[in-house]
Structure formats: structure tokens, C-alpha cells
Design an enzyme around this catalytic site. Sequence first.
Site, mmCIF file in Angstrom:
data_model
loop_
_atom_site.group_PDB
_atom_site.id
_atom_site.type_symbol
_atom_site.label_atom_id
_atom_site.label_comp_id
_atom_site.label_asym_id
_atom_site.label_seq_id
_atom_site.Cartn_x
_atom_site.Cartn_y
_atom_site.Cartn_z
ATOM 1 N N THR A 185 0.872 -1.183 0.000
ATOM 2 C CA THR A 185 0.000 0.000 0.000
ATOM 3 C C THR A 185 0.901 1.223 0.000
ATOM 4 O O THR A 185 2.040 1.167 0.474
ATOM 5 C CB THR A 185 -0.874 0.036 1.261
ATOM 6 O OG1 THR A 185 -0.002 0.046 2.396
ATOM 7 C CG2 THR A 185 -1.778 -1.166 1.340
ATOM 8 N N GLU A 334 -5.977 -3.687 -0.885
ATOM 9 C CA GLU A 334 -6.374 -4.763 0.036
ATOM 10 C C GLU A 334 -7.565 -5.573 -0.470
ATOM 11 O O GLU A 334 -7.914 -6.602 0.113
ATOM 12 C CB GLU A 334 -6.748 -4.160 1.407
ATOM 13 C CG GLU A 334 -5.577 -3.644 2.214
ATOM 14 C CD GLU A 334 -5.236 -2.183 1.923
ATOM 15 O OE1 GLU A 334 -5.570 -1.699 0.822
ATOM 16 O OE2 GLU A 334 -4.628 -1.537 2.792
ATOM 17 N N LYS A 443 -14.937 18.161 9.818
ATOM 18 C CA LYS A 443 -15.934 18.082 10.899
ATOM 19 C C LYS A 443 -16.245 19.494 11.364
ATOM 20 O O LYS A 443 -15.509 20.078 12.147
ATOM 21 C CB LYS A 443 -15.389 17.248 12.058
ATOM 22 C CG LYS A 443 -15.748 15.800 11.948
ATOM 23 C CD LYS A 443 -15.598 15.083 13.274
ATOM 24 C CE LYS A 443 -15.434 13.599 12.988
ATOM 25 N NZ LYS A 443 -14.243 13.020 13.526
ATOM 26 N N TRP A 448 -20.381 16.223 9.749
ATOM 27 C CA TRP A 448 -19.445 15.892 8.682
ATOM 28 C C TRP A 448 -19.807 16.571 7.367
ATOM 29 O O TRP A 448 -20.963 16.574 6.953
ATOM 30 C CB TRP A 448 -19.429 14.376 8.444
ATOM 31 C CG TRP A 448 -18.724 13.629 9.513
ATOM 32 C CD1 TRP A 448 -18.182 14.145 10.660
ATOM 33 C CD2 TRP A 448 -18.504 12.218 9.558
ATOM 34 N NE1 TRP A 448 -17.628 13.148 11.407
ATOM 35 C CE2 TRP A 448 -17.815 11.949 10.762
ATOM 36 C CE3 TRP A 448 -18.804 11.164 8.706
ATOM 37 C CZ2 TRP A 448 -17.439 10.667 11.127
ATOM 38 C CZ3 TRP A 448 -18.431 9.885 9.068
ATOM 39 C CH2 TRP A 448 -17.742 9.647 10.269
HETATM 40 P P1 AMP Z 1 -5.236 2.016 -3.129
HETATM 41 O O1 AMP Z 1 -5.024 0.915 -2.185
HETATM 42 O O2 AMP Z 1 -4.023 2.823 -3.400
HETATM 43 O O3 AMP Z 1 -5.908 1.535 -4.376
HETATM 44 O O4 AMP Z 1 -6.243 3.052 -2.450
HETATM 45 C C1 AMP Z 1 -7.512 2.653 -1.996
HETATM 46 C C2 AMP Z 1 -8.290 3.876 -1.586
HETATM 47 O O5 AMP Z 1 -8.519 4.716 -2.716
HETATM 48 C C3 AMP Z 1 -9.676 3.604 -1.056
HETATM 49 O O6 AMP Z 1 -9.655 3.208 0.297
HETATM 50 C C4 AMP Z 1 -10.361 4.931 -1.283
HETATM 51 O O7 AMP Z 1 -10.058 5.854 -0.251
HETATM 52 C C5 AMP Z 1 -9.737 5.413 -2.561
HETATM 53 N N1 AMP Z 1 -10.599 5.118 -3.701
HETATM 54 C C6 AMP Z 1 -10.506 4.093 -4.570
HETATM 55 N N2 AMP Z 1 -11.455 4.177 -5.513
HETATM 56 C C7 AMP Z 1 -12.191 5.276 -5.232
HETATM 57 C C8 AMP Z 1 -13.327 5.911 -5.825
HETATM 58 N N3 AMP Z 1 -13.889 5.433 -6.920
HETATM 59 N N4 AMP Z 1 -13.806 7.032 -5.229
HETATM 60 C C9 AMP Z 1 -13.239 7.539 -4.124
HETATM 61 N N5 AMP Z 1 -12.164 6.997 -3.530
HETATM 62 C C10 AMP Z 1 -11.652 5.883 -4.072
#
Ligand code: AMP
Length: 553
Positions: A185, A334, A443, A448
Site C-alpha cells: 500500500t 487490500e 468536521k 461531517w
Molecule cells: P489504493 O489501495 O491505493 O488503491 O487506495 C484505496 C483507496 O482509494 C480507497 O480506500 C479509497 O479511499 C480510494 N478510492 C478508490 N477508488 C475510489 C473511488 N472510486 N472514489 C473515491 N475513492 C476511491
Amino acid sequence: MLGLMQQRPLLLSSLIEYAERYHGETEIVSRLLDGTIHRSTYRQVAARARRLAGALRRLGVGYGDRVATLAWNSFRHLELYFGVTGAGSVLHTVNPRLFPEQIHYIIDHAEGGYVFFDLSFIELVEELAPRLPHVRGYVALCERHEMPAVKVPNLLCYEDLLAAENEEYDWPEFDENSASTLCYTSGTTGNPKGVLYSHRSQMLHTFVAMAADVMAVSARDSIMLIVPLFHANAWGLPFAAAATGAKLVLPGMRLDSESIYTLMRDEGCTLAGGIPTIWLNLFTWIEQNRERLNLSDIKLTRVLSGGTAVPRSTIEKFQTLFGTYLLHAWGMTETSPIATMGSLLPKHAGYDLQARYDVQALQGRSIIGCEVRLVDDAGKELPRDGQTVGELQVRGPWVISGYFKGEGGQVVDQDGWFRTGDVAAITPDGYVQITDRAKDVVKSGGEWIGSIEIENLAVAHPAVHEAAVIAARHPKWQERPLLLIHPKPGAVVTKDEMLQFLSGKIVKWWMPDDVVIVDALPHTATGKLLKTKLRQDYGDWLERHSVDARAQA
Ligand code: AMP
């Protein structure tokens, strides 16, 4: 009583075997580092993946051993996808856009024996090599005559390694729960953590990814893979492509809009996958070059967008300029990553386009195999009514059960639910609407405010390239939204114009307290807005400028 069906293990090698046998002539098109176009086929990728597997055996890379890659999307990286995993070793795709310190941490932590690298990463490899004691050798992804004069121990040439092997290699059979790939990550706070996928998890993910209501991948598709092979398995697209025999188009390191546009046009791409920044840049470039482009050359029927929320205006542009349906997906490293997908229901058939864009702007519907739910701070499940907002949790056979080497401790509860850290609502139909990352919510007086919705509206303004909303400290309301605007090249926009543009589109107390025009917005290595940095730089903006809070309704 147990069923009497065969226990054939679900292994990734079966995908490339299938593609070779039934779609052997289907093309894999790559843009190389020097910009030239390289053409290969599934037959060649499969044969070379077998040679690679032989080479790994000769190098002493065994079952479960990690093999790291620092590479762009190209045919050689694709061969590694199948060759390394098929042999039973673990493909560790490293994001080269991370800081060198993070890359060092990740490669060291994974304890991989070899690093395969593109020539654009020579300096990085040279810098890291003296501090990577586990790495026994570095393999340059090139021909012999292109070999760089790089000072690293045991430098090998990829094409030499393959040339020394033959294609007679039988993919081994092993437990489908064996590890297949490893992705870290991006970790904006703390060290990156490893997500270790298995053959079984990726095969199940592949079967679902191909489905009509998910990505609807078919043998008739030509897929432009803009999402990097080093980001969350490129959303599963390479596996879904092999499983269907779809053509793959790999843009290499040339991710500027003109290169992407021409490649999509020349290769007849019907599906493309990428993050919203790519699409924002593409449409800004199209606007600037509109006269000389024939947009009907673009044959995209759908694009897949994820990683951050895609603005409604982008959804609309795809539809009106190309007739392309934007599939908005949500997922995480994940979750392999697909967890929800923005396909439509029968009831949407009668919607006009504006109403349909509203549905597409949600983060997609829950799909079979990956359950989603909302919980409050006390862990109590919240209703799926489209209104109630809570923390999003997921579980399923392609959702993490724990990070590599136990980092982060217990990350799922006793029922397998994984806390995503995203704040969302879920409609009764299962559409998820992400309102924020939990750590990014504003907040205001305890209520929110969803930053994503305001950003989405702001980028619909014709002069806006990108927008970010952050929580700025406020003496009365603790936090108030601050809007940062990165205008399009040559465009001018003022605070008053922006506020007027938003007025009436969001409730009054969500209106940003101030608007700051900036030259650029910072991003993470995976293209997300780097809000930690923005909060550092602008968190005290309202205090410094003593901007009055708007009255909370
Ligand atoms: P990653 O592990 O780098 O793919 O990041 C995952 C995170 O990206 C998620 O927990 C979200 O916070 C964000 N994310 C992924 N897809 C979207 C989406 N379509 N809209 C908003 N946030 C997203």
C-alpha cells in the site's frame, strides 16, 4: 456429504495457457521507452513466460520466493506477471513513483532475491543496490546491445536469460492458496504494508472481473492498460484479458494525453482503465487540440475509473464526446482491488442522461463475492438507506486477511470484516457513495462535510482543472472546508466566481469558507490528492486570514 467434483487448483498459469491455445494470435501492443511500438502475441508472451520460468529455476528462484519489478506497462512486465507466478514464485510489483526511501523499505521488507528493472530506473537501482542485502541480482529488461553501464552486483540481461532457455516447460501444479503476487500500500502515514494475494484469490477475482455487470471483458475487446501493472494488479485487467483473449495495449512510460489518445485511436481500444487525473488531463488536452482531432476515431465503449472519485463532469465528457460509458469502481490494494462497480440496473433504462450521470458518479454497486457494510464508531451496523454515513467495511475471498509478515496486527474482526478507512453511504440497491477518507473528513461543529462531493462540483466549472477540499482549523466550528483550485492552463477563476458556481448546488453550511487558487495540487504515488500535505500547508489558512465562517444552517 461432500460434492463429487474435481479439485483442480485455481492457478494463474491456466490463464496464459488458455490465451495461448485459443487466442494465440491476439496482439499485445507495447509502447517502448524510446516511443516505438512493439507487437507481440499471447503465443509469444506464453512461450517467453515459460522461458522466464526456466531462467528463474536456473537462478535458484524457487516456490514462494519473491521477484521484484520496477517497470512500466510493457510486454516484458506482462511476461513477468505470468512467468513468475506460473512458476510458483511471487511477483512483487514495486511502485517506482514512491520516494526512494519507501522503495528501499519495500524491496528490503519483501526479501526478494532479484529485481527486474526498466532502463528508466537505472539511477534508482544504482542508488538502492548497496543497501539491499537480500537481492542477489538485477535483471535489466532489455536486449544485450541495450545493456546499461550500471554499477550493481550481478547485473543480468533479460533477453539473454530467455535466450538461454527453451519453451519446453510445464507449469507446475501446487496449492491454489499459494502466494502469487505482492503489492505494498502507498501508506501516506507509517511504512507501506504488503498485501499478499494468492492464486485462488486472483482467479476468483478474474472470474468476477469478466462478468457483464463488472467489466464485461471479452475476446472482442482491445484494452488500454493505463493503470500501471505495479498498482493493485492493474485492477485485475491483465488476468481478465488473458482469460478472455482480449487484446492488450500497454502505453509504457508515455502517459501524456497525446500519446494516450493516439495509441487508443491507432489500436482501436474499446476499454481503457485509469485514474481520474489521466482523464482530467486528457480532456484538457482535447479542448486545446479540438480542431485537429476527429473524435469519432475513438472507439471506446467504456472506461474504467477508480482510485479516487471521478468527477461527474468527466463522466459527462466521455459520454458526449465519445459515446463512452464510464464505469466508476471503488476498491483498494487490500481488495485485489475490485469491490464495487458502477453498472446500471433495469430501472435506470428510462433515466435521462443527467439522472444517469448521478448514478454513475456513485462509486458503483456491490458485486457478488465482495460484501460491503457500514458501521458506526461503536461498530454497530448502519442501514443501507443511501443517507446514513458510516465507515465502510468489506469481506470476501479476495479481501485481505492480514498484511505480509503480520504488519499492522489483526486487521479483520472475528467475522472477517476489514475496516477500509473510507466513509460512505450505501443505497438499498447496493450502490456505495464514498464521501471521504475517514482521516480527510471536514468536521464542522461536529457535523461531517463530504469533501469529495464539493470537489466534484468544483471541477465542473469550465476554468477548473482540479480541486481539493480540506479541513482548515476554525476558532468557532473547529474545522471548516477550504477549497483549493488548480485552474486549467491559461484560465482565470476567482473566489467569488467559484462560490457563486457552488451556491445552490450544496447546502449552505457546506459552502467553503475560502477559495485558494494554486499552481498545482500535490498527489501521492498512486495519483490521489495528497491531503496530508495540503493540511500541513493550508490547515491554518482560515486562522491566518481570519475568514469569517459562513453561518451554519
Ligand atoms: P489504493 O489501495 O491505493 O488503491 O487506495 C484505496 C483507496 O482509494 C480507497 O480506500 C479509497 O479511499 C480510494 N478510492 C478508490 N477508488 C475510489 C473511488 N472510486 N472514489 C473515491 N475513492 C476511491
